[in-house]
Write a protein that holds these residues in place. Structure first.
Motif, PDB file in Angstrom:
ATOM      1  N   LEU A  52       0.971  -1.180   0.142  1.00 48.50           N
ATOM      2  CA  LEU A  52       0.051   0.230   0.038  1.00 48.50           C
ATOM      3  C   LEU A  52       0.873   1.238   0.066  1.00 48.50           C
ATOM      4  O   LEU A  52       0.583   2.296  -0.711  1.00 48.50           O
ATOM      5  CB  LEU A  52      -1.029  -0.128   1.294  1.00 48.50           C
ATOM      6  N   ALA A  53       1.908   1.343   0.898  1.00 46.21           N
ATOM      7  CA  ALA A  53       2.771   2.238   0.764  1.00 46.21           C
ATOM      8  C   ALA A  53       3.528   2.754  -0.321  1.00 46.21           C
ATOM      9  O   ALA A  53       3.624   3.721  -0.897  1.00 46.21           O
ATOM     10  CB  ALA A  53       3.944   2.131   1.903  1.00 46.21           C
ATOM     11  N   HIS A  54       3.902   1.423  -1.239  1.00 44.84           N
ATOM     12  CA  HIS A  54       4.425   1.738  -2.582  1.00 44.84           C
ATOM     13  C   HIS A  54       3.491   2.276  -3.486  1.00 44.84           C
ATOM     14  O   HIS A  54       3.850   3.184  -4.523  1.00 44.84           O
ATOM     15  CB  HIS A  54       4.909   0.393  -2.991  1.00 44.84           C
ATOM     16  N   GLN A  55       2.241   1.824  -3.698  1.00 45.14           N
ATOM     17  CA  GLN A  55       1.235   2.244  -4.344  1.00 45.14           C
ATOM     18  C   GLN A  55       0.976   3.918  -4.145  1.00 45.14           C
ATOM     19  O   GLN A  55       0.871   4.591  -4.948  1.00 45.14           O
ATOM     20  CB  GLN A  55      -0.147   1.645  -4.254  1.00 45.14           C
ATOM     21  N   TYR A  56       1.222   4.216  -2.835  1.00 48.50           N
ATOM     22  CA  TYR A  56       0.944   5.716  -2.494  1.00 48.50           C
ATOM     23  C   TYR A  56       1.938   6.477  -3.125  1.00 48.50           C
ATOM     24  O   TYR A  56       1.934   7.379  -3.443  1.00 48.50           O
ATOM     25  CB  TYR A  56       0.588   5.689  -0.989  1.00 48.50           C
ATOM     26  N   ALA A  57       3.309   6.194  -2.557  1.00 44.12           N
ATOM     27  CA  ALA A  57       4.395   6.528  -3.331  1.00 44.12           C
ATOM     28  C   ALA A  57       4.282   6.857  -4.843  1.00 44.12           C
ATOM     29  O   ALA A  57       4.684   8.001  -4.957  1.00 44.12           O
ATOM     30  CB  ALA A  57       5.616   5.731  -2.855  1.00 44.12           C
ATOM     31  N   GLU A  58       3.979   5.884  -5.626  1.00 42.42           N
ATOM     32  CA  GLU A  58       3.719   5.871  -6.727  1.00 42.42           C
ATOM     33  C   GLU A  58       3.012   6.868  -7.247  1.00 42.42           C
ATOM     34  O   GLU A  58       2.925   7.695  -7.935  1.00 42.42           O
ATOM     35  CB  GLU A  58       3.576   4.552  -7.546  1.00 42.42           C
ATOM     36  N   GLY A  59       1.608   7.169  -6.494  1.00 40.01           N
ATOM     37  CA  GLY A  59       0.580   8.107  -6.887  1.00 40.01           C
ATOM     38  C   GLY A  59       1.258   9.498  -6.415  1.00 40.01           C
ATOM     39  O   GLY A  59       0.837  10.526  -7.339  1.00 40.01           O
ATOM     40  N   CYS A  60       1.751   9.630  -5.275  1.00 40.16           N
ATOM     41  CA  CYS A  60       2.439  10.861  -4.906  1.00 40.16           C
ATOM     42  C   CYS A  60       3.742  11.491  -5.829  1.00 40.16           C
ATOM     43  O   CYS A  60       3.725  12.757  -5.707  1.00 40.16           O
ATOM     44  CB  CYS A  60       2.923  10.598  -3.498  1.00 40.16           C
ATOM     45  N   SER A  61       4.474  10.597  -6.338  1.00 37.61           N
ATOM     46  CA  SER A  61       5.606  11.006  -7.071  1.00 37.61           C
ATOM     47  C   SER A  61       5.202  12.234  -8.102  1.00 37.61           C
ATOM     48  O   SER A  61       5.999  12.987  -8.261  1.00 37.61           O
ATOM     49  CB  SER A  61       6.289   9.850  -7.918  1.00 37.61           C
ATOM     50  N   ILE A  97      -7.425   6.674   4.566  1.00 41.01           N
ATOM     51  CA  ILE A  97      -7.053   7.814   3.505  1.00 41.01           C
ATOM     52  C   ILE A  97      -6.310   7.372   2.228  1.00 41.01           C
ATOM     53  O   ILE A  97      -6.667   7.917   0.940  1.00 41.01           O
ATOM     54  CB  ILE A  97      -6.528   8.922   4.430  1.00 41.01           C
ATOM     55  N   VAL A  98      -5.266   6.770   2.646  1.00 39.24           N
ATOM     56  CA  VAL A  98      -4.263   6.134   1.690  1.00 39.24           C
ATOM     57  C   VAL A  98      -5.021   5.412   0.557  1.00 39.24           C
ATOM     58  O   VAL A  98      -5.115   5.594  -0.755  1.00 39.24           O
ATOM     59  CB  VAL A  98      -3.001   5.965   2.203  1.00 39.24           C
ATOM     60  N   ARG A  99      -5.668   4.528   1.095  1.00 38.36           N
ATOM     61  CA  ARG A  99      -6.497   3.533   0.149  1.00 38.36           C
ATOM     62  C   ARG A  99      -7.454   4.261  -0.669  1.00 38.36           C
ATOM     63  O   ARG A  99      -7.748   3.826  -1.772  1.00 38.36           O
ATOM     64  CB  ARG A  99      -7.196   2.378   1.000  1.00 38.36           C
ATOM     65  N   MET A 100      -8.290   5.078   0.031  1.00 40.13           N
ATOM     66  CA  MET A 100      -9.261   6.132  -0.656  1.00 40.13           C
ATOM     67  C   MET A 100      -8.585   6.712  -1.760  1.00 40.13           C
ATOM     68  O   MET A 100      -9.293   7.072  -2.929  1.00 40.13           O
ATOM     69  CB  MET A 100     -10.070   6.929   0.329  1.00 40.13           C
ATOM     70  N   ARG A 101      -7.613   7.431  -1.479  1.00 40.34           N
ATOM     71  CA  ARG A 101      -6.947   8.211  -2.497  1.00 40.34           C
ATOM     72  C   ARG A 101      -6.573   7.238  -3.833  1.00 40.34           C
ATOM     73  O   ARG A 101      -6.387   7.768  -5.013  1.00 40.34           O
ATOM     74  CB  ARG A 101      -5.566   8.965  -2.126  1.00 40.34           C
ATOM     75  N   ALA A 103      -7.793   4.348  -4.460  1.00 35.25           N
ATOM     76  CA  ALA A 103      -9.159   3.725  -5.213  1.00 35.25           C
ATOM     77  C   ALA A 103      -9.759   4.798  -6.323  1.00 35.25           C
ATOM     78  O   ALA A 103     -10.131   4.413  -7.226  1.00 35.25           O
ATOM     79  CB  ALA A 103     -10.122   3.371  -4.055  1.00 35.25           C
ATOM     80  N   ILE A 104      -9.938   6.099  -5.789  1.00 34.88           N
ATOM     81  CA  ILE A 104     -10.375   7.221  -6.563  1.00 34.88           C
ATOM     82  C   ILE A 104      -9.253   8.124  -7.409  1.00 34.88           C
ATOM     83  O   ILE A 104      -9.771   8.777  -8.273  1.00 34.88           O
ATOM     84  CB  ILE A 104     -11.055   8.012  -5.816  1.00 34.88           C
ATOM     85  N   GLY A 105      -8.213   7.682  -7.161  1.00 32.08           N
ATOM     86  CA  GLY A 105      -7.170   8.355  -8.001  1.00 32.08           C
ATOM     87  C   GLY A 105      -6.933   9.864  -7.608  1.00 32.08           C
ATOM     88  O   GLY A 105      -6.655  10.698  -8.886  1.00 32.08           O
ATOM     89  N   ASN A 106      -7.247   9.995  -6.416  1.00 34.05           N
ATOM     90  CA  ASN A 106      -6.953  11.512  -6.161  1.00 34.05           C
ATOM     91  C   ASN A 106      -5.786  11.905  -5.348  1.00 34.05           C
ATOM     92  O   ASN A 106      -5.540  11.508  -4.072  1.00 34.05           O
ATOM     93  CB  ASN A 106      -8.215  11.827  -5.264  1.00 34.05           C
ATOM     94  N   PHE A 107      -4.841  12.455  -5.992  1.00 34.84           N
ATOM     95  CA  PHE A 107      -3.479  12.744  -5.622  1.00 34.84           C
ATOM     96  C   PHE A 107      -3.326  14.130  -5.414  1.00 34.84           C
ATOM     97  O   PHE A 107      -2.235  14.711  -5.677  1.00 34.84           O
ATOM     98  CB  PHE A 107      -2.243  12.067  -6.172  1.00 34.84           C
ATOM     99  N   VAL A 108      -4.578  14.924  -5.561  1.00 33.82           N
ATOM    100  CA  VAL A 108      -4.285  16.090  -5.236  1.00 33.82           C
ATOM    101  C   VAL A 108      -4.259  16.923  -3.677  1.00 33.82           C
ATOM    102  O   VAL A 108      -5.162  16.027  -3.020  1.00 33.82           O
ATOM    103  CB  VAL A 108      -5.601  17.150  -5.992  1.00 33.82           C
ATOM    104  N   PRO A 109      -3.473  17.297  -3.463  1.00 38.91           N
ATOM    105  CA  PRO A 109      -3.072  17.688  -1.946  1.00 38.91           C
ATOM    106  C   PRO A 109      -4.129  18.520  -1.256  1.00 38.91           C
ATOM    107  O   PRO A 109      -4.017  19.783  -0.644  1.00 38.91           O
ATOM    108  CB  PRO A 109      -1.731  18.342  -1.977  1.00 38.91           C
ATOM    109  N   ASP A 110      -5.389  18.097  -1.026  1.00 38.24           N
ATOM    110  CA  ASP A 110      -6.513  18.512  -0.376  1.00 38.24           C
ATOM    111  C   ASP A 110      -7.285  17.830   0.266  1.00 38.24           C
ATOM    112  O   ASP A 110      -7.898  16.826  -0.168  1.00 38.24           O
ATOM    113  CB  ASP A 110      -7.369  19.392  -1.465  1.00 38.24           C
ATOM    114  N   LYS A 111      -7.474  18.033   1.642  1.00 37.98           N
ATOM    115  CA  LYS A 111      -8.229  17.338   2.651  1.00 37.98           C
ATOM    116  C   LYS A 111      -9.836  17.177   2.170  1.00 37.98           C
ATOM    117  O   LYS A 111     -10.366  16.202   2.431  1.00 37.98           O
ATOM    118  CB  LYS A 111      -8.172  17.686   3.866  1.00 37.98           C
ATOM    119  N   ASN A 112     -10.119  18.570   1.724  1.00 37.60           N
ATOM    120  CA  ASN A 112     -11.508  18.450   1.355  1.00 37.60           C
ATOM    121  C   ASN A 112     -12.135  17.808   0.276  1.00 37.60           C
ATOM    122  O   ASN A 112     -13.262  17.621   0.158  1.00 37.60           O
ATOM    123  CB  ASN A 112     -11.762  19.940   1.487  1.00 37.60           C
ATOM    124  N   LEU A 113     -11.259  17.182  -0.691  1.00 37.79           N
ATOM    125  CA  LEU A 113     -11.622  16.493  -1.959  1.00 37.79           C
ATOM    126  C   LEU A 113     -12.058  15.125  -1.468  1.00 37.79           C
ATOM    127  O   LEU A 113     -12.502  14.414  -2.466  1.00 37.79           O
ATOM    128  CB  LEU A 113     -10.533  16.532  -2.775  1.00 37.79           C
TER     129      LEU A 113
END
Length: 119
Positions: A52-61, A97-101, A103-113
């Motif tokens: 999960l951490a690797h998927q998150y890192a890939e999305g955030c990169s 939070i990471v799983r949801m990001r 799943a929906i492909g949301n890597f915009v740095p905004d809590k409200n999205l």
């Protein structure tokens, strides 16, 4: 004493960073938060599994490279701490939070999205 292992994402920035983090970079204490921002130890995303951490890192990169330069690298690091309920709750909340990001492909740095995640 019981311990728990979790994973965090740590950036390596190629050049200048926001002045508020200059002192933390000297001690290699920059991490990625659950909301895709640079943060110190207290705000880092604590993630329950390495995959999960690797998927998150890939999305955030992409966003991190856009902000700090193409040679910005994100590394997944394993951490181990004493088992306490507060940490377990944090790992669970941050992982949700990471799983949801992811799943929906949301890597915009905004809590409200993000839709509401259990607090």
């Amino acid at each position: 004493m019981r311990c728990i292992t979790y994973f965090v994402v740590q950036p390596t920035l190629p050049g200048k960073m926001p002045i508020t983090f200059l002192h933390t970079d000297e001690f290699i204490e920059l991490f990625i938060s659950p909301h895709i921002g640079l943060t110190s130890y207290n705000g880092m995303a604590c993630i329950e599994s390495e995959s999960l951490a690797h998927q998150y890192a890939e999305g955030c990169s992409i966003i991190m490279q856009k902000r700090y330069g193409d040679s910005t690298a994100l590394q997944v690091i394993s951490r181990e701490d004493i088992w306490v309920n507060k940490l377990i709750d944090r790992i669970s909340r941050d992982s949700a939070i990471v799983r949801m990001r992811i799943a929906i492909g949301n890597f915009v740095p905004d809590k409200n999205l993000l839709p509401a995640v259990t607090s």
